[in-house]
Scaffold this motif. Structure first.
Motif, PDB file in Angstrom:
ATOM      1  N   VAL A  65       0.846  -1.157  -0.210  1.00 57.77           N
ATOM      2  CA  VAL A  65      -0.012   0.028  -0.003  1.00 57.77           C
ATOM      3  C   VAL A  65       1.064   1.271   0.238  1.00 57.77           C
ATOM      4  CG1 VAL A  65      -1.679   1.329   1.585  1.00 57.77           C
ATOM      5  CG2 VAL A  65      -2.052  -1.009   0.924  1.00 57.77           C
ATOM      6  N   TRP A  68       2.711   1.915  -3.434  1.00 61.73           N
ATOM      7  CA  TRP A  68       1.577   2.502  -4.183  1.00 61.73           C
ATOM      8  C   TRP A  68       1.616   4.026  -4.067  1.00 61.73           C
ATOM      9  CZ3 TRP A  68      -3.261   4.763  -3.845  1.00 61.73           C
ATOM     10  CH2 TRP A  68      -3.939   4.969  -4.918  1.00 61.73           C
ATOM     11  N   ALA A 127     -10.592  -0.447   1.087  1.00 58.93           N
ATOM     12  CA  ALA A 127      -9.664  -1.464   0.521  1.00 58.93           C
ATOM     13  C   ALA A 127      -9.945  -2.605   1.539  1.00 58.93           C
ATOM     14  CB  ALA A 127      -8.192  -0.954   0.390  1.00 58.93           C
ATOM     15  N   VAL A 158      -9.050   1.198  -5.483  1.00 57.36           N
ATOM     16  CA  VAL A 158      -7.891   1.138  -6.198  1.00 57.36           C
ATOM     17  C   VAL A 158      -8.123  -0.292  -7.138  1.00 57.36           C
ATOM     18  CG1 VAL A 158      -5.513   0.691  -6.183  1.00 57.36           C
ATOM     19  CG2 VAL A 158      -6.486   2.138  -4.556  1.00 57.36           C
ATOM     20  N   GLY A 159      -7.863  -0.205  -8.356  1.00 56.25           N
ATOM     21  CA  GLY A 159      -8.150  -1.319  -9.404  1.00 56.25           C
ATOM     22  C   GLY A 159      -9.414  -1.749  -9.343  1.00 56.25           C
ATOM     23  N   ARG A 168     -11.081  -3.639  -3.852  1.00 58.44           N
ATOM     24  CA  ARG A 168     -10.011  -4.610  -3.757  1.00 58.44           C
ATOM     25  C   ARG A 168      -9.128  -4.389  -2.436  1.00 58.44           C
ATOM     26  NH1 ARG A 168      -9.196  -8.347  -6.524  1.00 58.44           N
ATOM     27  NH2 ARG A 168     -10.601  -7.639  -8.241  1.00 58.44           N
ATOM     28  N   GLY A 170      -5.809  -3.880  -0.229  1.00 60.11           N
ATOM     29  CA  GLY A 170      -4.562  -3.391  -0.304  1.00 60.11           C
ATOM     30  C   GLY A 170      -3.476  -4.563  -0.639  1.00 60.11           C
ATOM     31  N   TRP A 173      -2.875  -4.952  -4.494  1.00 60.96           N
ATOM     32  CA  TRP A 173      -2.694  -3.721  -5.371  1.00 60.96           C
ATOM     33  C   TRP A 173      -1.414  -4.041  -5.941  1.00 60.96           C
ATOM     34  CZ3 TRP A 173      -3.488   1.118  -1.984  1.00 60.96           C
ATOM     35  CH2 TRP A 173      -4.830   1.252  -1.410  1.00 60.96           C
TER      36      TRP A 173
END
Length: 182
Positions: A65, A68, A127, A158-159, A168, A170, A173
């Motif tokens: 995480v 990212w 997440a 995210v995603g 989704r 973490g 990711w």
């Protein structure tokens, strides 16, 4: 001498609100930049990350995480959890009730409300994944409460969402998934 995880080369822990086997809030600040957005990330439950005897530690999920977040140029990252009970093996949470998973309910809920609604927060990234290992009725109860306090205009994921339409987690990711409005 053990090597420093890449994520801790990018961020330092600035606040760790942990009590016994619960972590209510973990905050990070960039080591590289003095400005940038402040984000909240709400995961499922904490594992091992935090400050132990003055030493900063991250687990694999937070490492992913934070790496990212570094690519997004975020300055400050606040980590919250649906369930603050610390356990690196979510499958072991199946027998625990909501009171045990949350711990001090007032402290937990106040941390979430105050952190997510702080005027300095630019984005809240959900997440928590499908919460495998936690009884679905407890997940539904908790996520319903979370959605009731969030400003939907600040909420992102995210995603791609999971097959069950959850954000989704973490730990998934991988690569450089895109940030999407909820």
């Amino acid at each position: 001498m053990p090597s420093i995880p890449q994520s801790l080369r990018y961020y330092r822990i600035t606040y760790d609100d942990s009590v016994d086997n619960y972590r209510y809030l973990l905050s990070f600040e960039s080591r590289k930049r003095n400005n940038g957005e402040t984000v909240v990330i709400i995961l499922m439950n904490p594992s091992k990350a935090g400050i132990y005897n003055g030493v900063e530690k991250v687990d694999s999920t937070l490492g992913k995480v934070l790496c990212w977040c570094e690519r997004q140029n975020y300055h400050t990252v606040h980590i919250l959890n649906l369930f603050p009970y610390r356990d690196p093996h979510p499958s072991q949470l199946t027998t625990l009730g909501l009171a045990t998973l949350i711990g001090n309910k007032q402290r937990c809920n106040t941390r979430i409300i105050d952190t997510c609604n702080d005027s300095n927060i630019n984005k809240v990234i959900v997440a928590w994944g499908d919460c495998d290992g936690i009884p679905p009725n407890l997940v539904q109860q908790r996520t319903n409460w979370i959605w009731s306090i969030l400003d939907i205009n600040k909420v992102y994921h995210v995603g791609n969402k999971t097959e069950d339409d959850n954000p989704r987690h973490g730990r998934m990711w991988n690569g450089n998934p895109l940030l999407n409005k909820w």
